[in-house]
Motif scaffolding. Structure first.
Motif, PDB file in Angstrom:
ATOM      1  N   ALA A   2       0.738  -1.274   0.150  1.00 28.22           N
ATOM      2  CA  ALA A   2       0.149   0.029  -0.083  1.00 28.22           C
ATOM      3  C   ALA A   2       0.865   1.205  -0.033  1.00 28.22           C
ATOM      4  O   ALA A   2       2.045   1.148   0.709  1.00 28.22           O
ATOM      5  CB  ALA A   2      -0.818   0.024   1.190  1.00 28.22           C
ATOM      6  N   ARG A   3       0.340   2.247  -0.592  1.00 24.28           N
ATOM      7  CA  ARG A   3       1.231   3.599  -0.691  1.00 24.28           C
ATOM      8  C   ARG A   3       1.331   4.206   0.965  1.00 24.28           C
ATOM      9  O   ARG A   3       0.351   4.184   1.504  1.00 24.28           O
ATOM     10  CB  ARG A   3       0.478   4.559  -1.477  1.00 24.28           C
ATOM     11  CG  ARG A   3       0.814   4.181  -3.007  1.00 24.28           C
ATOM     12  CD  ARG A   3       0.252   5.264  -3.923  1.00 24.28           C
ATOM     13  NE  ARG A   3       1.442   6.317  -4.077  1.00 24.28           N
ATOM     14  CZ  ARG A   3       1.339   7.334  -4.984  1.00 24.28           C
ATOM     15  NH1 ARG A   3       0.294   7.381  -5.625  1.00 24.28           N
ATOM     16  NH2 ARG A   3       2.454   8.040  -5.062  1.00 24.28           N
ATOM     17  N   LEU A   4       2.393   4.571   1.128  1.00 24.72           N
ATOM     18  CA  LEU A   4       2.791   5.022   2.489  1.00 24.72           C
ATOM     19  C   LEU A   4       1.909   6.210   2.775  1.00 24.72           C
ATOM     20  O   LEU A   4       2.300   7.407   1.751  1.00 24.72           O
ATOM     21  CB  LEU A   4       4.095   5.355   3.064  1.00 24.72           C
ATOM     22  CG  LEU A   4       5.041   3.569   2.936  1.00 24.72           C
ATOM     23  CD1 LEU A   4       6.433   4.095   3.332  1.00 24.72           C
ATOM     24  CD2 LEU A   4       4.484   2.786   3.677  1.00 24.72           C
ATOM     25  N   PRO A   5       1.468   6.685   3.908  1.00 31.58           N
ATOM     26  CA  PRO A   5       1.061   8.084   4.167  1.00 31.58           C
ATOM     27  C   PRO A   5       2.128   8.872   4.406  1.00 31.58           C
ATOM     28  O   PRO A   5       3.183   8.697   4.877  1.00 31.58           O
ATOM     29  CB  PRO A   5       0.319   7.862   5.575  1.00 31.58           C
ATOM     30  CG  PRO A   5       0.732   6.616   6.103  1.00 31.58           C
ATOM     31  CD  PRO A   5       1.414   5.877   5.085  1.00 31.58           C
ATOM     32  N   GLY A   6       2.155  10.511   4.382  1.00 28.36           N
ATOM     33  CA  GLY A   6       2.835  11.412   4.727  1.00 28.36           C
ATOM     34  C   GLY A   6       3.268  11.151   6.445  1.00 28.36           C
ATOM     35  O   GLY A   6       2.275  10.783   7.159  1.00 28.36           O
ATOM     36  N   ILE A   7       4.460  11.709   6.886  1.00 26.89           N
ATOM     37  CA  ILE A   7       4.469  11.954   8.354  1.00 26.89           C
ATOM     38  C   ILE A   7       3.518  12.786   8.720  1.00 26.89           C
ATOM     39  O   ILE A   7       3.406  12.757  10.261  1.00 26.89           O
ATOM     40  CB  ILE A   7       5.939  12.146   8.692  1.00 26.89           C
ATOM     41  CG1 ILE A   7       6.333  13.759   8.032  1.00 26.89           C
ATOM     42  CG2 ILE A   7       7.005  11.137   8.123  1.00 26.89           C
ATOM     43  CD1 ILE A   7       7.731  14.041   8.501  1.00 26.89           C
ATOM     44  N   ASP A   8       2.921  13.668   8.171  1.00 23.53           N
ATOM     45  CA  ASP A   8       2.040  14.683   8.672  1.00 23.53           C
ATOM     46  C   ASP A   8       0.728  14.101   8.794  1.00 23.53           C
ATOM     47  O   ASP A   8      -0.399  14.739   9.137  1.00 23.53           O
ATOM     48  CB  ASP A   8       1.860  16.030   7.979  1.00 23.53           C
ATOM     49  CG  ASP A   8       1.593  15.627   6.371  1.00 23.53           C
ATOM     50  OD1 ASP A   8       1.375  14.559   6.009  1.00 23.53           O
ATOM     51  OD2 ASP A   8       1.726  16.710   5.966  1.00 23.53           O
ATOM     52  N   GLY A   9       0.462  12.636   8.108  1.00 21.32           N
ATOM     53  CA  GLY A   9      -0.795  12.171   8.048  1.00 21.32           C
ATOM     54  C   GLY A   9      -1.803  12.683   7.080  1.00 21.32           C
ATOM     55  O   GLY A   9      -2.974  12.103   6.982  1.00 21.32           O
ATOM     56  N   GLN A  10      -1.154  13.517   6.155  1.00 26.99           N
ATOM     57  CA  GLN A  10      -2.078  14.257   5.350  1.00 26.99           C
ATOM     58  C   GLN A  10      -1.625  13.710   3.884  1.00 26.99           C
ATOM     59  O   GLN A  10      -0.739  13.982   3.164  1.00 26.99           O
ATOM     60  CB  GLN A  10      -1.959  15.880   5.023  1.00 26.99           C
ATOM     61  CG  GLN A  10      -2.022  16.431   6.514  1.00 26.99           C
ATOM     62  CD  GLN A  10      -3.609  16.649   7.173  1.00 26.99           C
ATOM     63  OE1 GLN A  10      -4.375  16.824   6.366  1.00 26.99           O
ATOM     64  NE2 GLN A  10      -3.588  15.967   8.094  1.00 26.99           N
ATOM     65  N   GLY A  11      -2.705  12.743   3.454  1.00 28.53           N
ATOM     66  CA  GLY A  11      -2.334  12.034   2.207  1.00 28.53           C
ATOM     67  C   GLY A  11      -1.085  11.095   2.118  1.00 28.53           C
ATOM     68  O   GLY A  11      -0.598  10.858   3.140  1.00 28.53           O
ATOM     69  N   LYS A  12      -0.729  10.839   0.892  1.00 26.92           N
ATOM     70  CA  LYS A  12       0.272   9.979   0.473  1.00 26.92           C
ATOM     71  C   LYS A  12       1.806  10.642   0.796  1.00 26.92           C
ATOM     72  O   LYS A  12       1.898  12.104   0.615  1.00 26.92           O
ATOM     73  CB  LYS A  12       0.412   9.569  -0.749  1.00 26.92           C
ATOM     74  CG  LYS A  12      -0.833   8.806  -1.106  1.00 26.92           C
ATOM     75  CD  LYS A  12      -1.135   7.590  -0.486  1.00 26.92           C
ATOM     76  CE  LYS A  12      -2.616   6.943  -0.630  1.00 26.92           C
ATOM     77  NZ  LYS A  12      -3.016   5.866   0.499  1.00 26.92           N
TER      78      LYS A  12
END
Lengths: 332, 332
Positions: free
Chosen positions: A187-197
């Protein structure tokens, strides 16, 4: 090298990050032993929406190459090359542009999404609108049978095969080779800010080039569960970047399952979970970081490797182009 | 060669006719002594709307070259070359496509007209819609200062200069050279059927390759004045193909003025006027026909000439491409 051909690669618009690593780079390292792998640094494609910033593209060619070498992609077992050093691709693109209608290009869902994101509308650069045709040239230039993609890039495979079919049917012979997707199972990883990929240029990525301190800082500030205020509170796993990354990098699946249970129940703080993630990431990334620094000492040598790979790629592309020109009766 | 550069040429979609001869070939023969003239046989452009018929393009490359040699274009004083043998043009086109928006391409009046004629609509091949960008590459690849055109092709010069200006301003130096039109002072010739302009593929042309008998037959069946039934009837000059061609080819302007007066008054039949036209055409075309037959005996030699011209063209285009790549930071 030897065996079926794979075409893969990246746009040099930023250094590569954990998302690339988990979703594709690790896979490429596995594939390099079984396939004839062509790895493209797509500088020409990167320019289609970066004419005002060629510095960005230029600087990232070397960075992406260092990332490749650092994760263990071997320039002897793969052809690692720069797109613009294989001008056969540009010529193929020109011929393929005659086989695709404007309406078809405008229907491409991937391009449509990207155009919306970038706010292009009718002011889309023609080079950007037509980049799927250039990708068809990237793929067919090496008679690639497999192209590793995410689900969002399947329209690119479809467009390529439409061109292949149209070309072969117009000239009544199998000049070009159809390709199939190798769908990523990660699965594509989320960004460290939790906002999108996680994205190259969205400021929410952990880069392969990040040093230990930066990595640790990024993990410490990583988005978890905003409702998990006290250690005793029950926490959420879904949408929690730390657990998404643990899913991708924690080798101890049973231990991780136990940890998740505890977190959901309450009584487990973010700090020990982040410590656990950092330990695994550091174990995975520190040898990569070391190799990257080693290769980075001699950028001239890395460029020589890219030039050598580009020459190897050119030889193959030139043969395909000769076949295409012959079908078009352009062999003078 | 030496001096300012001219870029001119033709799409190899049919042999050249009297209209080409009067409107552009004669001029090129004059210009070859004063300018550094690059003459392009645009096979790649011809394919943009002929993917289903590469035979047509292929067969006409040699025919057009024979026409050039026959009218006196000298391969030593001009670079006569085949577009697809100068792949630098394809690569330049790819870069320029990033500098032009879809909306701008769709506004091009010449392309709009042609698309209407061909009934393309949204099903226009992308290669056809973008051919003005490829023409900008043809022109700028040789730093051409002048481009001989008819008034209907002025939008192509405009599009080229827009690309030149955008490129030079983006990269803050004079990489590309602006061009100016050399407007033809000869009106476009009507077809022998009086229906519209003389065209390569509309069945209403007198070709340079026509033999004496074909020429004579075409003049005899030529459209004059449908109301001029009897010799004694007054005749019309306007819209009368025979007089349009006399305007272009009769060297005795005073004699022609007298003839027109007589025809308008009545008492002059079509036959003597056609005889007069045939005399001048035969005088003009018979040496061309002879030279054409001479060169036609050795097509291999003509192809060698084209290859030599293409090599000469490539050298120049490669220098321009190197400058373009350097501005785009693609010099590795």
């Amino acid at each position: 090298m030897g065996g079926d051909v794979i075409l893969t690669g990246d746009r040099p618009t930023g250094p590569l990050h954990l998302g690339h690593y988990a979703g594709s780079l690790k896979k490429r390292v596995e594939l390099q032993d079984k396939y004839d792998q062509y790895i493209l640094i797509a500088d020409m494609q990167a320019l289609t929406d970066n004419v005002g910033n060629p510095e960005k593209v230029h600087d990232n060619v070397l960075k992406v190459a260092l990332d490749y070498l650092a994760v263990g992609l071997d320039p002897d077992r793969n052809a690692i090359f720069i797109q613009s050093l294989v001008p056969e691709i540009a010529e193929l693109t020109m011929y393929y542009l005659n086989m695709v209608t404007l309406a078809r290009l405008q229907r491409n869902p991937t391009v449509k999404d990207e155009m919306k994101q970038k706010g292009f509308g009718a002011n889309v650069p023609a080079g950007f609108l037509t980049y799927p045709v250039s990708q068809a040239a990237d793929i067919t230039a090496f008679r690639a049978k497999y192209v590793p993609v995410g689900a969002d890039q399947l329209p690119m495979i479809e467009q390529t095969n439409e061109i292949v079919d149209k070309f072969n049917s117009l000239y009544r012979r199998e000049v070009l080779v159809r390709c199939a997707p190798l769908l990523s199972d990660v699965a594509r990883l989320p960004g460290i800010d939790g906002q999108g990929k996680m994205g190259k240029s969205t400021g929410n990525a952990i880069f392969l080039k990040d040093d230990a301190e930066t990595l640790s800082k990024k993990v410490r500030m990583m988005y978890t569960d905003p409702l998990h205020l006290r250690v005793s509170d029950p926490g959420h796993i879904k949408g929690n970047t730390v657990f998404s990354l643990l899913d991708a990098f924690d080798p101890d699946k049973a231990g991780l399952a136990e940890l998740k249970k505890q977190y959901k129940r309450g009584g487990l703080g973010d700090v020990p979970v982040k410590d656990r993630l950092l330990r695994f990431l550091e174990a995975e990334l520190s040898p990569i970081r070391r190799k990257r620094a080693e290769f980075g000492k001699d950028p001239g040598e890395v460029m020589n490797m890219l030039k050598k790979g580009s020459r190897k790629a050119r030889e193959v592309a030139a043969r395909v182009l000769a076949d295409v020109r012959s079908a078009l009766l352009l062999s003078y």
